[in-house]
Design a protein around this motif. Structure first.
Motif, mmCIF file in Angstrom:
data_model
loop_
_atom_site.group_PDB
_atom_site.id
_atom_site.type_symbol
_atom_site.label_atom_id
_atom_site.label_comp_id
_atom_site.label_asym_id
_atom_site.label_seq_id
_atom_site.Cartn_x
_atom_site.Cartn_y
_atom_site.Cartn_z
ATOM 1 N N PRO A 84 -30.437 90.766 51.655
ATOM 2 C CA PRO A 84 -31.119 90.881 50.656
ATOM 3 C C PRO A 84 -30.584 92.097 49.464
ATOM 4 O O PRO A 84 -29.878 92.966 49.712
ATOM 5 N N SER A 85 -30.917 91.530 48.219
ATOM 6 C CA SER A 85 -30.695 92.715 47.023
ATOM 7 C C SER A 85 -31.947 93.051 46.390
ATOM 8 O O SER A 85 -32.957 92.216 46.270
ATOM 9 N N ALA A 86 -32.307 94.229 45.975
ATOM 10 C CA ALA A 86 -33.330 94.525 45.195
ATOM 11 C C ALA A 86 -33.102 94.597 43.692
ATOM 12 O O ALA A 86 -33.983 94.748 42.923
ATOM 13 N N TYR A 87 -31.944 94.200 43.437
ATOM 14 C CA TYR A 87 -31.382 93.959 42.103
ATOM 15 C C TYR A 87 -30.762 93.040 41.592
ATOM 16 O O TYR A 87 -29.936 92.218 42.694
ATOM 17 N N MET A 88 -30.834 92.575 40.407
ATOM 18 C CA MET A 88 -30.097 91.490 39.984
ATOM 19 C C MET A 88 -28.610 92.201 39.230
ATOM 20 O O MET A 88 -28.735 93.412 38.805
ATOM 21 N N TRP A 89 -27.467 91.955 39.904
ATOM 22 C CA TRP A 89 -26.011 92.643 39.882
ATOM 23 C C TRP A 89 -25.336 91.855 38.755
ATOM 24 O O TRP A 89 -25.692 90.570 38.224
ATOM 25 N N ALA A 90 -24.245 92.607 38.314
ATOM 26 C CA ALA A 90 -23.231 92.036 37.182
ATOM 27 C C ALA A 90 -22.651 90.847 37.798
ATOM 28 O O ALA A 90 -22.539 90.628 38.977
ATOM 29 N N ALA A 91 -22.003 90.142 36.807
ATOM 30 C CA ALA A 91 -21.243 89.025 37.031
ATOM 31 C C ALA A 91 -19.889 89.400 37.988
ATOM 32 O O ALA A 91 -19.673 90.617 37.881
ATOM 33 N N PHE A 92 -19.442 88.511 38.708
ATOM 34 C CA PHE A 92 -18.050 88.569 39.246
ATOM 35 C C PHE A 92 -17.247 87.264 39.256
ATOM 36 O O PHE A 92 -17.825 86.221 39.216
ATOM 37 N N SER A 93 -16.031 87.387 39.561
ATOM 38 C CA SER A 93 -15.437 86.218 39.691
ATOM 39 C C SER A 93 -14.443 86.422 41.234
ATOM 40 O O SER A 93 -13.797 87.651 41.453
ATOM 41 N N TRP A 94 -14.326 85.200 41.951
ATOM 42 C CA TRP A 94 -13.197 85.372 43.287
ATOM 43 C C TRP A 94 -11.862 85.533 42.699
ATOM 44 O O TRP A 94 -11.090 85.883 43.541
ATOM 45 N N GLY A 158 -28.454 93.854 57.836
ATOM 46 C CA GLY A 158 -27.732 94.458 59.037
ATOM 47 C C GLY A 158 -27.228 95.946 58.397
ATOM 48 O O GLY A 158 -27.028 96.236 57.250
ATOM 49 N N GLN A 159 -27.645 96.899 59.215
ATOM 50 C CA GLN A 159 -27.383 98.516 59.045
ATOM 51 C C GLN A 159 -26.033 98.868 58.671
ATOM 52 O O GLN A 159 -25.670 99.734 58.084
ATOM 53 N N ALA A 160 -25.026 97.960 59.203
ATOM 54 C CA ALA A 160 -23.698 98.094 59.126
ATOM 55 C C ALA A 160 -23.170 97.119 58.156
ATOM 56 O O ALA A 160 -22.046 96.934 58.091
ATOM 57 N N ASP A 161 -23.704 96.610 57.406
ATOM 58 C CA ASP A 161 -23.529 95.657 56.333
ATOM 59 C C ASP A 161 -22.345 96.375 55.502
ATOM 60 O O ASP A 161 -22.486 97.514 54.853
ATOM 61 N N ALA A 162 -20.989 96.035 55.568
ATOM 62 C CA ALA A 162 -19.989 96.272 54.861
ATOM 63 C C ALA A 162 -19.730 95.969 53.454
ATOM 64 O O ALA A 162 -18.881 96.552 52.758
ATOM 65 N N LEU A 163 -20.554 94.682 52.954
ATOM 66 C CA LEU A 163 -20.531 94.368 51.690
ATOM 67 C C LEU A 163 -21.325 95.249 50.828
ATOM 68 O O LEU A 163 -20.819 95.404 49.822
ATOM 69 N N TRP A 164 -22.751 95.158 50.991
ATOM 70 C CA TRP A 164 -23.429 95.979 50.150
ATOM 71 C C TRP A 164 -24.682 96.329 51.104
ATOM 72 O O TRP A 164 -24.714 96.076 52.014
ATOM 73 N N PRO A 165 -25.303 97.413 50.435
ATOM 74 C CA PRO A 165 -26.300 98.254 51.312
ATOM 75 C C PRO A 165 -27.655 97.443 51.241
ATOM 76 O O PRO A 165 -28.586 97.742 50.736
ATOM 77 N N SER A 166 -27.675 96.087 52.154
ATOM 78 C CA SER A 166 -28.759 95.125 52.442
ATOM 79 C C SER A 166 -30.058 95.821 52.797
ATOM 80 O O SER A 166 -31.121 95.636 52.389
ATOM 81 N N CYS A 167 -29.974 96.689 53.761
ATOM 82 C CA CYS A 167 -31.207 97.444 54.428
ATOM 83 C C CYS A 167 -31.693 98.379 53.421
ATOM 84 O O CYS A 167 -33.078 98.461 53.326
ATOM 85 N N PRO A 168 -30.835 99.108 52.890
ATOM 86 C CA PRO A 168 -31.742 100.145 51.870
ATOM 87 C C PRO A 168 -32.187 99.458 50.781
ATOM 88 O O PRO A 168 -33.321 99.725 50.270
#
Length: 186
Positions: A84-94, A158-168
């Protein structure tokens, strides 16, 4: 596959497409929140759906969407959000093209968002989110207001989430709403 599994377990399911399908944005930029509003309205009109037990399931950006939708819809009674995320993030493109602005829109206007931080090759992709969280104090309106929702919320991270800090970020959500349960895995 998740929708098929839930349906085979007896749940009424709507697998809602909101980006990268024909006729939808190819960049994750200004995705209309009205798409989810229409989905919930459609679900509520289905005779097989128990309107008192609407739930949303999503992972990663889909978890962000699920939590935003729950914060806007009192009829959502449960949320399961993976990474999960606690925030709404900026846009992105693949494709790497610059996508300034918000990931989400409402009424054709950008929804407040948290900008990314600087990329650190030593940390990897998570660095832009970790850096963005350092900017959160100046972007409080980008916080997902899960405390506005009556839903029971289950966050899986996952505490080892390498994409974004999902647990924090899951911890941030629980700090604002005690209807939040976290399953954190190494």
């Amino acid at each position: 596959q998740m929708a098929v599994d839930l349906q085979s377990a007896g749940f009424s399911v709507l697998q809602l497409s909101y980006y990268r399908a024909p006729g939808q944005p190819v960049a994750f930029s200004r995705v209309p929140l009205e798409t989810f509003d229409k989905g919930i309205s459609w679900l509520k009109r289905q005779s097989a759906v128990d309107k008192r037990r609407i739930a949303i399931v999503g992972a990663s950006k889909g978890a962000e969407a699920a939590l935003v939708v729950a914060s806007r819809h009192k009829e959502v009674k449960a949320v399961v959000a993976g990474m999960p995320s606690a925030y709404m993030w900026a846009a992105f493109s693949w494709d790497g093209s610059d996508q300034p602005g918000a990931s989400w829109s409402l009424g054709g206007k950008d929804v407040p968002f948290l900008p990314y931080g600087e990329f650190d090759p030593g940390i990897g992709m998570a660095s832009i989110y970790i850096g963005g969280l350092r900017l959160a104090g100046a972007h409080g309106d980008a916080a997902i207001k899960i405390e506005r929702s009556p839903a029971q919320v289950l966050l899986v991270c996952g505490q080892a989430d390498a994409l974004w800090p999902s647990c924090p970020m899951a911890d941030m959500l629980r700090a604002r709403d005690h209807n939040v349960t976290i399953l954190a895995y190494e």
